[in-house]
Design an enzyme around this catalytic site. Structure first.
Site, mmCIF file in Angstrom:
data_model
loop_
_atom_site.group_PDB
_atom_site.id
_atom_site.type_symbol
_atom_site.label_atom_id
_atom_site.label_comp_id
_atom_site.label_asym_id
_atom_site.label_seq_id
_atom_site.Cartn_x
_atom_site.Cartn_y
_atom_site.Cartn_z
ATOM 1 N N THR A 1 -9.941 -0.200 1.751
ATOM 2 C CA THR A 1 -10.847 0.175 2.841
ATOM 3 C C THR A 1 -11.392 -1.033 3.603
ATOM 4 O O THR A 1 -12.197 -0.863 4.528
ATOM 5 C CB THR A 1 -12.048 0.982 2.308
ATOM 6 O OG1 THR A 1 -12.723 0.187 1.331
ATOM 7 C CG2 THR A 1 -11.622 2.291 1.702
ATOM 8 N N GLY A 2 -10.988 -2.254 3.180
ATOM 9 C CA GLY A 2 -11.504 -3.443 3.863
ATOM 10 C C GLY A 2 -12.258 -4.390 2.941
ATOM 11 O O GLY A 2 -13.046 -5.218 3.402
ATOM 12 N N HIS B 1 -15.347 -1.689 -7.454
ATOM 13 C CA HIS B 1 -14.728 -0.436 -6.989
ATOM 14 C C HIS B 1 -15.367 0.771 -7.688
ATOM 15 O O HIS B 1 -14.973 1.906 -7.448
ATOM 16 C CB HIS B 1 -13.232 -0.413 -7.311
ATOM 17 C CG HIS B 1 -12.380 -1.284 -6.419
ATOM 18 N ND1 HIS B 1 -12.609 -1.438 -5.082
ATOM 19 C CD2 HIS B 1 -11.258 -2.014 -6.702
ATOM 20 C CE1 HIS B 1 -11.681 -2.246 -4.561
ATOM 21 N NE2 HIS B 1 -10.856 -2.607 -5.526
ATOM 22 N N ARG C 1 -1.953 -6.814 5.749
ATOM 23 C CA ARG C 1 -0.766 -6.128 6.258
ATOM 24 C C ARG C 1 -0.841 -6.063 7.770
ATOM 25 O O ARG C 1 -0.210 -6.843 8.468
ATOM 26 C CB ARG C 1 -0.642 -4.730 5.625
ATOM 27 C CG ARG C 1 0.669 -4.020 5.915
ATOM 28 C CD ARG C 1 0.683 -2.615 5.343
ATOM 29 N NE ARG C 1 -0.293 -1.747 5.980
ATOM 30 C CZ ARG C 1 -0.084 -1.044 7.079
ATOM 31 N NH1 ARG C 1 1.090 -1.093 7.677
ATOM 32 N NH2 ARG C 1 -1.028 -0.259 7.596
ATOM 33 N N GLY D 1 -4.124 -4.560 9.429
ATOM 34 C CA GLY D 1 -5.545 -4.652 9.759
ATOM 35 C C GLY D 1 -5.926 -3.918 11.030
ATOM 36 O O GLY D 1 -6.726 -4.410 11.812
HETATM 37 P P1 A3P Z 1 -3.750 -2.178 6.300
HETATM 38 O O1 A3P Z 1 -2.841 -1.942 5.144
HETATM 39 O O2 A3P Z 1 -4.044 -0.929 7.077
HETATM 40 O O3 A3P Z 1 -3.300 -3.283 7.195
HETATM 41 P P2 A3P Z 1 -8.550 -4.000 0.805
HETATM 42 O O4 A3P Z 1 -8.969 -5.377 1.149
HETATM 43 O O5 A3P Z 1 -9.705 -3.084 0.504
HETATM 44 O O6 A3P Z 1 -7.481 -3.969 -0.208
HETATM 45 O O7 A3P Z 1 -7.957 -3.362 2.152
HETATM 46 C C1 A3P Z 1 -6.775 -3.862 2.688
HETATM 47 C C2 A3P Z 1 -6.704 -3.429 4.137
HETATM 48 O O8 A3P Z 1 -7.588 -4.250 4.926
HETATM 49 C C3 A3P Z 1 -5.312 -3.662 4.715
HETATM 50 O O9 A3P Z 1 -5.168 -2.657 5.724
HETATM 51 C C4 A3P Z 1 -5.452 -5.056 5.289
HETATM 52 O O10 A3P Z 1 -4.475 -5.394 6.241
HETATM 53 C C5 A3P Z 1 -6.847 -4.967 5.899
HETATM 54 N N1 A3P Z 1 -7.458 -6.280 6.117
HETATM 55 C C6 A3P Z 1 -7.364 -7.384 5.349
HETATM 56 N N2 A3P Z 1 -8.052 -8.405 5.891
HETATM 57 C C7 A3P Z 1 -8.598 -7.942 7.035
HETATM 58 C C8 A3P Z 1 -9.402 -8.535 8.055
HETATM 59 N N3 A3P Z 1 -9.767 -9.806 7.986
HETATM 60 N N4 A3P Z 1 -9.770 -7.756 9.092
HETATM 61 C C9 A3P Z 1 -9.394 -6.468 9.170
HETATM 62 N N5 A3P Z 1 -8.621 -5.853 8.250
HETATM 63 C C10 A3P Z 1 -8.228 -6.571 7.186
#
Ligand code: A3P
Length: 307
Positions: free
Chosen positions: A49-50, A111, A271, A273
């Site tokens: 979720t970020g 988590h 991935r 983002g």
């Molecule tokens: P996507 O797979 O949709 O790109 P977590 O950190 O909770 O594991 O979540 C990973 C998700 O956050 C991935 O989403 C990733 O690309 C995105 N993400 C990682 N770093 C980010 C950033 N600096 N800003 C926005 N999204 C980011």
């Protein structure tokens, strides 16, 4: 329940856990050994979720007085190395004492669902604060499915998107059901707005300046007028942006170790983002079903997912 990985997930008090992550062992340790401090900040998230982004943003905001941009720890260590998950670190006496010795303010991530956190942490008298980030479940599902596909041992057959979708909708995912996880923190944020700051990934993407200011105020470190004039908020946002973090050598490869059992390739946390990438993966029917579950689960809560 078998599914996302080679192992079965275990259900405990309504939530699904991976037995190999030691998360439950961590919960028991927390219950007995964690001594919250009023200055502690806990970043709580459901996976995908970020978490990585918020780890970077909170770390950079909290410690902005201590570091120059040119030698910032995020350039050499990466968000997961700087902000440990307390679910996994409190496993033995050594880790307990080393984290007790950390200087204040401490910053941890978790988590764990809100309802499973020990009362010593959630009680208002503990003083410690939570920052929660939620994300549209359709993007969470797609992000999780792709993350798990990459992290999967090669000898295992692929999990199809259809299978992942069914598991997710039934609530069977790590620390899921996703909706219950979100609602737990949402309700806590309504009851105790000074204790739980509830953020949405989509809002953060849309207007990061406003939300990083809120974050700074919430953790007791508001930006001064001089910092505002000097563009300190924008600087932190740039430092922690997807483009910047994902291009840093430290985040491009190598394993991030979370516990003796879990290590993940660091590049897998970055991935795309973006908001709405689910449109490239889910069928209309799948999207409808997730929306329907969201409508049912969030009914009367006052919460809507970002789009
Ligand atoms: P996507 O797979 O949709 O790109 P977590 O950190 O909770 O594991 O979540 C990973 C998700 O956050 C991935 O989403 C990733 O690309 C995105 N993400 C990682 N770093 C980010 C950033 N600096 N800003 C926005 N999204 C980011």
């Amino acid at each position: 329940e078998k599914g996302w990985m080679v192992e079965h997930l275990l259900q405990y008090n309504g939530y699904w856990f991976s037995p190999s992550t030691s998360a439950l062992k961590g919960a028991i340790f927390l219950q007995h050994h964690f001594k919250p401090r009023p200055t502690d900040v806990l970043l709580a998230t459901s996976p995908k979720t970020g978490t990585t982004w918020l780890k970077a943003l909170i770390f950079a905001t909290m410690n902005r007085a201590n570091f120059e941009l040119s030698n910032h720890p995020l350039l050499t260590t990466g968000p997961h190395g700087l902000v440990p998950f307390f679910d996994f670190i409190f496993q033995d006496d050594d880790s307990i004492s080393s984290h007790r010795a950390l200087p204040s303010p401490r910053l941890f991530a978790t988590h764990f669902p809100y309802s499973l956190l020990p009362e010593i942490v959630t009680t208002s008298s503990s003083g410690c604060r939570f920052v929660y980030i939620c994300r549209n479940p359709k993007d969470v599902l797609v992000s999780k499915w792709l993350f798990m596909s990459k992290s999967r041992p090669k000898e295992l057959p692929n999990l199809s998107l259809e299978e992942a979708f069914e598991l997710f909708c039934r609530g069977v995912s790590h620390f899921g059901p996703y909706w219950d996880h979100v609602l737990g923190y949402w309700k806590a944020s309504l009851e105790s707005p000074n204790k739980v700051l509830f953020l949405k990934y989509e809002d953060m993407k849309n207007d990061p300046v406003v939300h990083v200011r809120r974050l700074a105020e919430f953790i007791g470190k508001p930006f001064s007028a001089e910092e505002e004039r000097n563009g300190a908020v924008e600087e932190i946002i740039r430092l922690c942006s997807f483009e910047n973090l994902s291009n840093l050598e430290v985040n491009k490869g190598g394993m991030q170790k979370f516990s003796p059992e879990i290590a993940v390739d660091k590049s897998n946390f970055f991935r795309k983002g973006q908001v709405g990438d689910w449109k490239n993966y889910l069928t209309e029917e799948m999207a409808k079903r997730i929306d329907q579950i969201s409508d049912e689960k969030l009914l009367g809560s006052g919460l809507r997912f970002g789009t």
